[in-house]
Design a protein around this motif. Sequence first.
Motif, PDB file in Angstrom:
ATOM      1  N   UNK A  24      -0.719  -6.681  -7.595  1.00  0.00           N
ATOM      2  CA  UNK A  24      -0.451  -5.414  -8.241  1.00  0.00           C
ATOM      3  C   UNK A  24      -0.396  -4.346  -7.166  1.00  0.00           C
ATOM      4  N   UNK A  25       0.675  -3.581  -7.148  1.00  0.00           N
ATOM      5  CA  UNK A  25       0.827  -2.484  -6.198  1.00  0.00           C
ATOM      6  C   UNK A  25       0.274  -1.220  -6.832  1.00  0.00           C
ATOM      7  N   UNK A  26      -0.660  -0.595  -6.152  1.00  0.00           N
ATOM      8  CA  UNK A  26      -1.271   0.645  -6.627  1.00  0.00           C
ATOM      9  C   UNK A  26      -0.847   1.788  -5.722  1.00  0.00           C
ATOM     10  N   UNK A  27      -0.674   2.944  -6.328  1.00  0.00           N
ATOM     11  CA  UNK A  27      -0.341   4.116  -5.533  1.00  0.00           C
ATOM     12  C   UNK A  27      -1.268   5.247  -5.929  1.00  0.00           C
ATOM     13  N   UNK A  28      -1.956   5.785  -4.942  1.00  0.00           N
ATOM     14  CA  UNK A  28      -2.893   6.873  -5.165  1.00  0.00           C
ATOM     15  C   UNK A  28      -2.136   8.192  -5.096  1.00  0.00           C
ATOM     16  N   UNK A  29      -1.701   8.669  -6.237  1.00  0.00           N
ATOM     17  CA  UNK A  29      -0.960   9.914  -6.391  1.00  0.00           C
ATOM     18  C   UNK A  29       0.025  10.171  -5.249  1.00  0.00           C
ATOM     19  N   UNK A  30       0.963   9.288  -5.094  1.00  0.00           N
ATOM     20  CA  UNK A  30       2.067   9.400  -4.148  1.00  0.00           C
ATOM     21  C   UNK A  30       1.623   9.468  -2.684  1.00  0.00           C
ATOM     22  N   UNK A  31       0.429   8.967  -2.398  1.00  0.00           N
ATOM     23  CA  UNK A  31      -0.062   9.000  -1.014  1.00  0.00           C
ATOM     24  C   UNK A  31      -0.235   7.574  -0.492  1.00  0.00           C
ATOM     25  N   UNK A  32      -1.348   6.968  -0.784  1.00  0.00           N
ATOM     26  CA  UNK A  32      -1.665   5.628  -0.292  1.00  0.00           C
ATOM     27  C   UNK A  32      -1.099   4.559  -1.213  1.00  0.00           C
ATOM     28  N   UNK A  33      -0.476   3.557  -0.597  1.00  0.00           N
ATOM     29  CA  UNK A  33      -0.004   2.394  -1.353  1.00  0.00           C
ATOM     30  C   UNK A  33      -0.895   1.218  -1.000  1.00  0.00           C
ATOM     31  N   UNK A  34      -1.491   0.624  -2.028  1.00  0.00           N
ATOM     32  CA  UNK A  34      -2.389  -0.501  -1.849  1.00  0.00           C
ATOM     33  C   UNK A  34      -1.855  -1.691  -2.625  1.00  0.00           C
ATOM     34  N   UNK A  35      -1.840  -2.839  -2.007  1.00  0.00           N
ATOM     35  CA  UNK A  35      -1.442  -4.051  -2.693  1.00  0.00           C
ATOM     36  C   UNK A  35      -2.702  -4.874  -2.927  1.00  0.00           C
ATOM     37  N   UNK A  36      -2.980  -5.183  -4.180  1.00  0.00           N
ATOM     38  CA  UNK A  36      -4.201  -5.899  -4.542  1.00  0.00           C
ATOM     39  C   UNK A  36      -3.832  -7.302  -5.017  1.00  0.00           C
TER      40      UNK A  36
ATOM     41  N   UNK B  31       6.732 -14.138   4.389  1.00  0.00           N
ATOM     42  CA  UNK B  31       6.558 -13.282   3.215  1.00  0.00           C
ATOM     43  C   UNK B  31       5.502 -12.203   3.464  1.00  0.00           C
ATOM     44  N   UNK B  32       4.426 -12.556   4.135  1.00  0.00           N
ATOM     45  CA  UNK B  32       3.384 -11.590   4.439  1.00  0.00           C
ATOM     46  C   UNK B  32       3.916 -10.488   5.346  1.00  0.00           C
ATOM     47  N   UNK B  33       4.734 -10.836   6.319  1.00  0.00           N
ATOM     48  CA  UNK B  33       5.362  -9.826   7.186  1.00  0.00           C
ATOM     49  C   UNK B  33       6.258  -8.891   6.392  1.00  0.00           C
ATOM     50  N   UNK B  34       7.048  -9.442   5.485  1.00  0.00           N
ATOM     51  CA  UNK B  34       7.934  -8.622   4.646  1.00  0.00           C
ATOM     52  C   UNK B  34       7.114  -7.652   3.808  1.00  0.00           C
TER      53      UNK B  34
ATOM     54  N   UNK C 151       6.484  -2.917   4.071  1.00  0.00           N
ATOM     55  CA  UNK C 151       6.935  -2.070   2.962  1.00  0.00           C
ATOM     56  C   UNK C 151       6.138  -0.777   2.863  1.00  0.00           C
ATOM     57  N   UNK C 152       5.689  -0.263   3.990  1.00  0.00           N
ATOM     58  CA  UNK C 152       4.954   1.006   4.064  1.00  0.00           C
ATOM     59  C   UNK C 152       3.685   0.990   3.226  1.00  0.00           C
ATOM     60  N   UNK C 153       2.973  -0.132   3.271  1.00  0.00           N
ATOM     61  CA  UNK C 153       1.686  -0.229   2.585  1.00  0.00           C
ATOM     62  C   UNK C 153       0.600   0.323   3.495  1.00  0.00           C
ATOM     63  N   UNK C 154      -0.378   0.962   2.903  1.00  0.00           N
ATOM     64  CA  UNK C 154      -1.520   1.406   3.686  1.00  0.00           C
ATOM     65  C   UNK C 154      -2.535   0.284   3.865  1.00  0.00           C
ATOM     66  N   UNK C 155      -2.609  -0.603   2.870  1.00  0.00           N
ATOM     67  CA  UNK C 155      -3.612  -1.656   2.951  1.00  0.00           C
ATOM     68  C   UNK C 155      -3.309  -2.765   1.954  1.00  0.00           C
TER      69      UNK C 155
END
Length: 64
Positions: free
Chosen positions: A2-14, A27-30, A34-38
């Motif tokens: 699940x991709x989470x976005x903290x109010x258009x700032x941080x993108x977290x993939x859980x 796949x992990x490199x791709x 994608x401009x994920x923070x974490x």
Amino acid sequence: MLLLQEYKVNKLLVMSAEAKRSLTAELLDIIQNKQLNEIIAPPLTGIETIGGGSARCMMAEIFY
């Protein structure tokens, strides 16, 4: 996953640690490019084996 976005700032993939282990290096490199923070991938062995769910099943989505 699940991709989470903290109010258009941080993108977290859980995802679970097991889900992350299932990804190929390519796949992990791709995903990481994608401009994920974490990527958050804790071990969820109990819920995956006993409960039949994973990280996405354990989170509530709020859309605004």
